[in-house]
Scaffold this motif. Structure first.
Motif, PDB file in Angstrom:
ATOM      1  N   ASP A 175       6.275 -16.922 -15.767  1.00  0.00           N
ATOM      2  CA  ASP A 175       5.014 -16.450 -15.199  1.00  0.00           C
ATOM      3  C   ASP A 175       3.803 -16.880 -16.027  1.00  0.00           C
ATOM      4  OD1 ASP A 175       6.484 -15.213 -13.234  1.00  0.00           O
ATOM      5  OD2 ASP A 175       6.434 -13.223 -14.182  1.00  0.00           O
ATOM      6  N   ALA A 176       4.035 -17.320 -17.275  1.00  0.00           N
ATOM      7  CA  ALA A 176       2.918 -17.674 -18.153  1.00  0.00           C
ATOM      8  C   ALA A 176       2.177 -18.902 -17.630  1.00  0.00           C
ATOM      9  CB  ALA A 176       3.413 -17.916 -19.571  1.00  0.00           C
TER      10      ALA A 176
ATOM     11  N   THR B  20      13.082 -16.698 -19.520  1.00  0.00           N
ATOM     12  CA  THR B  20      12.755 -15.349 -19.064  1.00  0.00           C
ATOM     13  C   THR B  20      11.645 -15.420 -18.012  1.00  0.00           C
ATOM     14  OG1 THR B  20      11.095 -15.076 -20.800  1.00  0.00           O
ATOM     15  CG2 THR B  20      13.329 -14.354 -21.307  1.00  0.00           C
ATOM     16  N   SER B  21      11.561 -14.396 -17.204  1.00  0.00           N
ATOM     17  CA  SER B  21      10.506 -14.358 -16.193  1.00  0.00           C
ATOM     18  C   SER B  21       9.126 -14.311 -16.842  1.00  0.00           C
ATOM     19  CB  SER B  21      10.705 -13.147 -15.276  1.00  0.00           C
ATOM     20  OG  SER B  21      10.713 -11.938 -16.028  1.00  0.00           O
ATOM     21  N   ALA B  22       9.044 -13.738 -18.062  1.00  0.00           N
ATOM     22  CA  ALA B  22       7.766 -13.666 -18.765  1.00  0.00           C
ATOM     23  C   ALA B  22       7.224 -15.060 -19.046  1.00  0.00           C
ATOM     24  CB  ALA B  22       7.917 -12.886 -20.070  1.00  0.00           C
TER      25      ALA B  22
ATOM     26  N   GLN C  32       5.841 -11.941 -29.176  1.00  0.00           N
ATOM     27  CA  GLN C  32       5.941 -10.766 -28.322  1.00  0.00           C
ATOM     28  C   GLN C  32       4.564 -10.217 -27.935  1.00  0.00           C
ATOM     29  OE1 GLN C  32       8.873  -9.037 -27.068  1.00  0.00           O
ATOM     30  NE2 GLN C  32       9.599 -11.104 -27.480  1.00  0.00           N
TER      31      GLN C  32
ATOM     32  N   TYR D 264       1.542 -18.338 -30.030  1.00  0.00           N
ATOM     33  CA  TYR D 264       2.926 -17.946 -29.764  1.00  0.00           C
ATOM     34  C   TYR D 264       3.698 -17.801 -31.073  1.00  0.00           C
ATOM     35  CZ  TYR D 264       7.418 -17.942 -27.238  1.00  0.00           C
ATOM     36  OH  TYR D 264       8.640 -17.607 -26.708  1.00  0.00           O
TER      37      TYR D 264
ATOM     38  N   ILE E 291       3.081 -13.239 -25.432  1.00  0.00           N
ATOM     39  CA  ILE E 291       3.748 -13.243 -24.129  1.00  0.00           C
ATOM     40  C   ILE E 291       4.796 -12.118 -24.140  1.00  0.00           C
ATOM     41  CG2 ILE E 291       5.098 -14.577 -22.448  1.00  0.00           C
ATOM     42  CD1 ILE E 291       3.961 -17.109 -23.582  1.00  0.00           C
ATOM     43  N   PRO E 292       4.385 -10.900 -23.843  1.00  0.00           N
ATOM     44  CA  PRO E 292       5.328  -9.773 -23.853  1.00  0.00           C
ATOM     45  C   PRO E 292       6.494 -10.028 -22.899  1.00  0.00           C
ATOM     46  CG  PRO E 292       3.061  -8.995 -23.691  1.00  0.00           C
ATOM     47  CD  PRO E 292       3.015 -10.476 -23.497  1.00  0.00           C
ATOM     48  N   GLY E 293       7.690  -9.748 -23.392  1.00  0.00           N
ATOM     49  CA  GLY E 293       8.876  -9.925 -22.569  1.00  0.00           C
ATOM     50  C   GLY E 293       9.631 -11.209 -22.831  1.00  0.00           C
ATOM     51  N   THR E 294       9.035 -12.141 -23.620  1.00  0.00           N
ATOM     52  CA  THR E 294       9.770 -13.360 -23.952  1.00  0.00           C
ATOM     53  C   THR E 294      10.958 -13.015 -24.841  1.00  0.00           C
ATOM     54  OG1 THR E 294       9.621 -15.536 -24.986  1.00  0.00           O
ATOM     55  CG2 THR E 294       8.296 -13.805 -25.955  1.00  0.00           C
TER      56      THR E 294
END
Length: 221
Positions: A127-128, A122-124, A145, A140, A148-151
């Motif tokens: 980007d981390a 995912t982009s999340a 969630q 994690y 890293i919101p959006g994973t």
């Protein structure tokens, strides 16, 4: 004349007594907030996969926080491997294993985040950035969630000891395992002080053990 309803009255009295004996505690428990759903638990839901709810009694007081280094020093890799069996619905753990719904986890400790070949992250996660240190993996696993919101990975392991076991297992998935972080100095000092106190108690002489009995001495002459 004998009361024709005597046997019915006796049965009713016995039934009432039984209800009071066995029913009253349950009623009290319900009114005091007890019950089957009391206490906290843990939730594990990986990539829309299986759901694990591990419930337990709630503690009366919050336990003191233990640093990750101390937890890892006392962790069980075999216990973590058993707990990770649930994750096999999404991940593989062997070297060179295929990606599943989630990426293969061989060598994940110390690896770049979102950098396993052939997996579409995912982009999340992309980007981390950074690497998967023990501290980041611990956060994690605690609540992916929130960390890293959006994973796409969704799981919560609330108990630090269980996360430490999982991290100890992940450490074994490497040809060059990453060392655990050292326990905090405060924790190490407390352990040393405890060992010193225990040793002092063991070596403390018993009062009067070396004194001679006056009567015995007198009788010897």
């Amino acid at each position: 004349m004998q009361d024709p309803l005597l046997s019915n009255k006796i049965a009713a009295a016995v039934l009432t007594a039984l209800l009071l004996i066995f029913g009253l505690p349950q009623l009290t428990k319900a009114l005091m907030g007890g019950g089957h759903h009391a206490g906290g638990g843990e939730l594990h839901l990986a990539y829309g996969g299986e759901l694990e709810l591990d419930t337990g009694g709630g503690a009366a007081e919050a336990a003191p926080e233990v640093d990750l280094g101390t937890l890892l020093a006392n962790a069980s890799a075999s216990g973590g491997e058993r707990r990770a069996a649930l994750c096999k619905s999404c991940h593989t753990f062997d070297k060179g294993g295929a990606n599943g719904t989630g990426p293969n986890l061989w060598g994940v400790v110390g690896a770049q985040v979102a950098n396993h070949a052939g997996f579409n992250y995912t982009s999340a996660l992309k980007d981390a950035g950074g690497v998967w240190s023990y501290d980041r993996l611990d956060k994690y696993l605690e609540n992916s969630q929130a960390y890293i919101p959006g994973t796409a990975m969704v799981q919560r392991f609330a108990k630090p000891e269980q996360r430490a076991d999982l991290l100890a297992f992940l450490q074994t998935l490497s040809d060059s395992p990453v060392p655990f972080p050292a326990p905090t100095p405060a924790a190490a000092e407390e352990d040393a002080e405890l060992d010193t106190a225990e040793e002092a108690l063991e070596n403390e002489p018993v009062e009067g053990a070396g004194d001679a009995d006056p009567e015995t001495e007198e009788g010897a002459h």
